[in-house]
Motif scaffolding. Sequence first.
Motif, PDB file in Angstrom:
ATOM      1  N   GLY A   1       0.809  -1.217   0.000  1.00 49.96           N
ATOM      2  CA  GLY A   1       0.000   0.000   0.000  1.00 49.96           C
ATOM      3  C   GLY A   1       0.835   1.256   0.000  1.00 49.96           C
ATOM      4  O   GLY A   1       0.463   2.264  -0.585  1.00 49.96           O
ATOM      5  N   CYS A   2       2.000   1.193   0.660  1.00 53.67           N
ATOM      6  CA  CYS A   2       2.931   2.327   0.710  1.00 53.67           C
ATOM      7  C   CYS A   2       4.318   1.776   1.020  1.00 53.67           C
ATOM      8  O   CYS A   2       4.523   1.202   2.095  1.00 53.67           O
ATOM      9  CB  CYS A   2       2.492   3.338   1.760  1.00 53.67           C
ATOM     10  N   PRO A   3       5.274   1.931   0.128  1.00 55.16           N
ATOM     11  CA  PRO A   3       6.568   1.257   0.282  1.00 55.16           C
ATOM     12  C   PRO A   3       7.548   2.021   1.165  1.00 55.16           C
ATOM     13  O   PRO A   3       8.513   2.607   0.677  1.00 55.16           O
ATOM     14  CB  PRO A   3       7.076   1.169  -1.165  1.00 55.16           C
ATOM     15  N   HIS A   4       7.326   2.014   2.479  1.00 51.11           N
ATOM     16  CA  HIS A   4       8.299   2.600   3.389  1.00 51.11           C
ATOM     17  C   HIS A   4       9.628   1.847   3.249  1.00 51.11           C
ATOM     18  O   HIS A   4       9.649   0.646   2.959  1.00 51.11           O
ATOM     19  CB  HIS A   4       7.808   2.498   4.834  1.00 51.11           C
ATOM     20  N   ARG A   5      10.716   2.549   3.489  1.00 55.74           N
ATOM     21  CA  ARG A   5      12.028   1.919   3.292  1.00 55.74           C
ATOM     22  C   ARG A   5      12.222   0.703   4.202  1.00 55.74           C
ATOM     23  O   ARG A   5      12.987  -0.209   3.871  1.00 55.74           O
ATOM     24  CB  ARG A   5      13.153   2.937   3.519  1.00 55.74           C
ATOM     25  N   GLU A   6      11.512   0.680   5.329  1.00 49.09           N
ATOM     26  CA  GLU A   6      11.646  -0.455   6.245  1.00 49.09           C
ATOM     27  C   GLU A   6      11.146  -1.765   5.644  1.00 49.09           C
ATOM     28  O   GLU A   6      11.440  -2.848   6.158  1.00 49.09           O
ATOM     29  CB  GLU A   6      10.881  -0.173   7.551  1.00 49.09           C
ATOM     30  N   TYR A   7      10.368  -1.692   4.557  1.00 47.13           N
ATOM     31  CA  TYR A   7       9.798  -2.903   3.972  1.00 47.13           C
ATOM     32  C   TYR A   7      10.687  -3.518   2.886  1.00 47.13           C
ATOM     33  O   TYR A   7      10.388  -4.605   2.382  1.00 47.13           O
ATOM     34  CB  TYR A   7       8.421  -2.601   3.357  1.00 47.13           C
ATOM     35  N   TYR A   8      11.757  -2.845   2.526  1.00 51.57           N
ATOM     36  CA  TYR A   8      12.539  -3.307   1.381  1.00 51.57           C
ATOM     37  C   TYR A   8      13.223  -4.649   1.623  1.00 51.57           C
ATOM     38  O   TYR A   8      13.468  -5.399   0.677  1.00 51.57           O
ATOM     39  CB  TYR A   8      13.569  -2.251   0.992  1.00 51.57           C
ATOM     40  N   ASN A   9      13.560  -4.957   2.868  1.00 49.11           N
ATOM     41  CA  ASN A   9      14.293  -6.193   3.146  1.00 49.11           C
ATOM     42  C   ASN A   9      13.466  -7.218   3.912  1.00 49.11           C
ATOM     43  O   ASN A   9      14.013  -8.135   4.517  1.00 49.11           O
ATOM     44  CB  ASN A   9      15.562  -5.863   3.950  1.00 49.11           C
ATOM     45  N   LEU A  10      12.155  -7.087   3.878  1.00 47.93           N
ATOM     46  CA  LEU A  10      11.302  -8.057   4.563  1.00 47.93           C
ATOM     47  C   LEU A  10      11.366  -9.415   3.861  1.00 47.93           C
ATOM     48  O   LEU A  10      11.447  -9.501   2.633  1.00 47.93           O
ATOM     49  CB  LEU A  10       9.856  -7.553   4.588  1.00 47.93           C
ATOM     50  N   GLU A  11      11.324 -10.469   4.650  1.00 42.96           N
ATOM     51  CA  GLU A  11      11.338 -11.816   4.100  1.00 42.96           C
ATOM     52  C   GLU A  11       9.910 -12.318   3.940  1.00 42.96           C
ATOM     53  O   GLU A  11       9.156 -12.409   4.906  1.00 42.96           O
ATOM     54  CB  GLU A  11      12.130 -12.750   5.010  1.00 42.96           C
ATOM     55  N   LEU A  12       9.566 -12.652   2.715  1.00 44.54           N
ATOM     56  CA  LEU A  12       8.230 -13.154   2.431  1.00 44.54           C
ATOM     57  C   LEU A  12       8.167 -14.660   2.678  1.00 44.54           C
ATOM     58  O   LEU A  12       9.182 -15.360   2.651  1.00 44.54           O
ATOM     59  CB  LEU A  12       7.858 -12.848   0.976  1.00 44.54           C
ATOM     60  N   GLN A  13       6.950 -15.146   2.915  1.00 46.94           N
ATOM     61  CA  GLN A  13       6.745 -16.579   3.098  1.00 46.94           C
ATOM     62  C   GLN A  13       6.835 -17.282   1.748  1.00 46.94           C
ATOM     63  O   GLN A  13       6.540 -16.705   0.696  1.00 46.94           O
ATOM     64  CB  GLN A  13       5.370 -16.836   3.722  1.00 46.94           C
ATOM     65  N   GLU A  14       7.234 -18.539   1.776  1.00 44.26           N
ATOM     66  CA  GLU A  14       7.337 -19.298   0.531  1.00 44.26           C
ATOM     67  C   GLU A  14       5.965 -19.426  -0.123  1.00 44.26           C
ATOM     68  O   GLU A  14       4.983 -19.779   0.532  1.00 44.26           O
ATOM     69  CB  GLU A  14       7.919 -20.690   0.821  1.00 44.26           C
ATOM     70  N   GLY A  15       5.890 -19.107  -1.388  1.00 43.76           N
ATOM     71  CA  GLY A  15       4.642 -19.181  -2.129  1.00 43.76           C
ATOM     72  C   GLY A  15       3.709 -18.006  -1.932  1.00 43.76           C
ATOM     73  O   GLY A  15       2.597 -17.981  -2.482  1.00 43.76           O
TER      74      GLY A  15
END
Length: 873
Positions: free
Chosen positions: A430-444
């Motif tokens: 919704g809004c790409p704050h810089r803190e979200y750039y290195n978040l680890e997503l779940q598989e799939g």
Amino acid sequence: MAIGGVTALLDLENVQAAPAQVGVQRPVCDPSFERQTKAARVPEATTLPGKRRRTTSEGLRVAIIGGAGHAGLPFSLVLAERGHSVVVIDGDDIRIREIQQGRFPFLEAGGPELLARCLAEFPKRFHVTSDHSTVRQCDAVVVAMATPVDEHLNPQFGVIEACIASLRPHLRDRQTLILRSTVFPGTSARVLAAFRSWNLNVVVSVCPECLASGHAIEELTKVPQIISGSDIESVQCAMALFAPFNIDVLELCLAEAEVAKLFLNAWRYVVLGTANQFFQIATSKGLNFHRIRTAIMHRYGRAAGFPSAGFTAGPHLLRDTLQLAACCRHTFSLGHAAMLVNETMPDCILDEAKRDLARNGRTLAGLKCGILGMAFKPDSDDARESLAFKLRRLLLWEGAQVLCSDVHMKCEDFVDAKHLLLQSEIVFIGCPHREYYNLELQEGQKVFDCWGCLPGPKLSITSVEDVKHNRERKALRVAVIGGAGHVGLPLSLVFAEFGHSVLIVDTAESNLNAIRQGCFPFLEAGGTELLQRCLAEFPERLVLTSEYSAVRGCDVVVVTIGTPVDEHLNPNFSVIEACVQDMLPFLTKGQTLVLRSTLFPGTSTRVLSALQEKGLAVGVSFCPERIAQGQALEELRCLPQIISGSDTQALSHASALFAPLGVDLVELELQEAEAAKLFLNAWRYVVFGTANQFYHIASSRGLDFDRIRAAITHKNPRAATFPRSGFTAGPCLFKDTMQLAAYCRHTFSLGHAAMLVNETMPDCVVEQAKRELSQVGRTLMDARCGILGMAFKPNNDDIRESLAFKLRRLLSWEGAVVLCSDVYVQRDDFVSVEHLLERSDIIFIGCPHREYQGLAFRAEQLIFDCWGSTSKP
């Protein structure tokens, strides 16, 4: 009363604007515009009649109405820091208490530190209150409250009306009221009229705030400030207010200053909307917009300012765009088109998710979805008008279970980012704050990101350095179809210069004969010199013919013939189809057909299918030409080249063809490369169209667009690519915009709106001339008119699709006697510049070649110049 079709401001007590004869001074408007062109620092305020002199070092007493808000508080703190005595007045008691306790109420870089410093080091210069009566002791009253728009997209004057009404009992003579936030054009004049009707000798200034939310404290002492005033006292007060900031001050008249803020924000809104519409088109075709944009922008100067897609929202851009639309009675077609695009970006993302789920037989109903970031812009805590909330509503309507998170915002129904990622099957950015750039997503886990902040498919770029180290490079035998034209000839000569053996194939015998004799057939910087060098030093590498049969012995066949549009603005495939059909008997296995000029997306694949149907093992590549006409020889050697291919062999041929030129090679898929060329030219066409529509609006209201633009762009990085107005024409931009429109079944609303603006620029100039002549009882009938410059762009001899010829037709239709001249174009119906200037009473600038700069016009000659080339604001 009505202004531009909307209810007039300050009808509190049936206030009428003061007639001119009662002594209301006209807005100060310095015709030399000396203050901004010299970029001089602001002088100290001079002594004002009837007031005690307050020097710059002593500072002014300033009240800020709405001073606890996003615009008011940073401004108040910087004013206090720089020596003024500031009273922050705001009706939000909670915020007032927070500020008094040293807590900054929103995210602002350097805000908490500056607030703490003001309270600790100079508390006598910084007061916070809700009491409006404190304005009586002030020299200047700054209103940091804007004019919102209502549900009908018209200005809602109630906020300003209520503010002025509440101030009325406390204002005194010889104060200056400064309007700081966005106001509807004409507001300052109405406020001034209200003061006169109330027998208040209060003057008015408009000093628009043009700062980035969250970075106001930094930018207040860096970005130039536009000021204006109803008289010299108000201008001097505004200058004294900003003097301690040590920034350039640009003086406009009141009406210009009001419009300047709207132009800047509306321009940004349209430009961002264009990128968003490209995103919508790309996703609907299964293309990755962010890959295409990266390829377009890679080391390519003319794409500077080409924005990424994203949610374009917040409290300013949409509101100011609609204010401007209301100002011109909702004829701001580009603004309305941008609104429909920007406001539907959440719908676009939702539809993209639904299509993706449908491929696996799923829907959003019951699905756990997360929205990361709820602010209206990255790295901010401001959620006003954020489209992330619209996305949430749409997902809930579809039956999804929705979690929301924002690292900068605290809300009872928000969760932290890690919890959201653990619980969500689909994540929306919704809004790409810089803190979200290195978040680890779940598989799939599926992620839908219109902003392009998360890494996507890697783009293959072969850099200049990689090319230089490739020792397996070999010369090719290259045929260039249309090789004697504006695209083909410079390309052919550069290929020959860098070692390829080039066969120029063209049916224009006159051009071929001129080339054989060493004469370049059109204007091209360095063209004659390179042609003569090729003929003298390596003539064996340059062969000219009109026979297609000669392509049989070549490795690569480059086609510089594009897809035109027909009278219905749809692609006309007959030209490229006829070209391929003519070559078919002579194409052989292992060759590559390189398509160079603009093509309708899918044409490369269509050509490949036609070749395969004939049993020809010939590859197809699309390598779009992105060169400025007249500068091709220089730019072919320095600008990156987008390449693509139907197979490995075609891609290898494309790479070998352009590698010797020493430029970066950017690899895309065939249809991505086709779309890239259209996106680039359509974006430029819309951007130019926006400036032209501003010119329409300004000239219709008697304002000087070039002065306003000069003020907007002066040392303002966010306006660095704000273009001039002018005739936007030629053989590429219009055609490519219409190709893109046809590609998405004519839903490219911004492209169509730009077309209507750009194509009517000659009409606008003629109407401007008719208005000015009518003021002295004249018409264009039998008027002696001259058009200087007939090419489609400056410093060029190409008249294809030039709007100067439309201008000539319009003037002739009005009964004028029309003379035309162009320093680069020789025609029997053209005259010399000297003859035109001597015989014409009215001069129109059709194309501002450099040779026309400094021409001496007669004092009585009327000059109409939509390019801004003759005016020096």
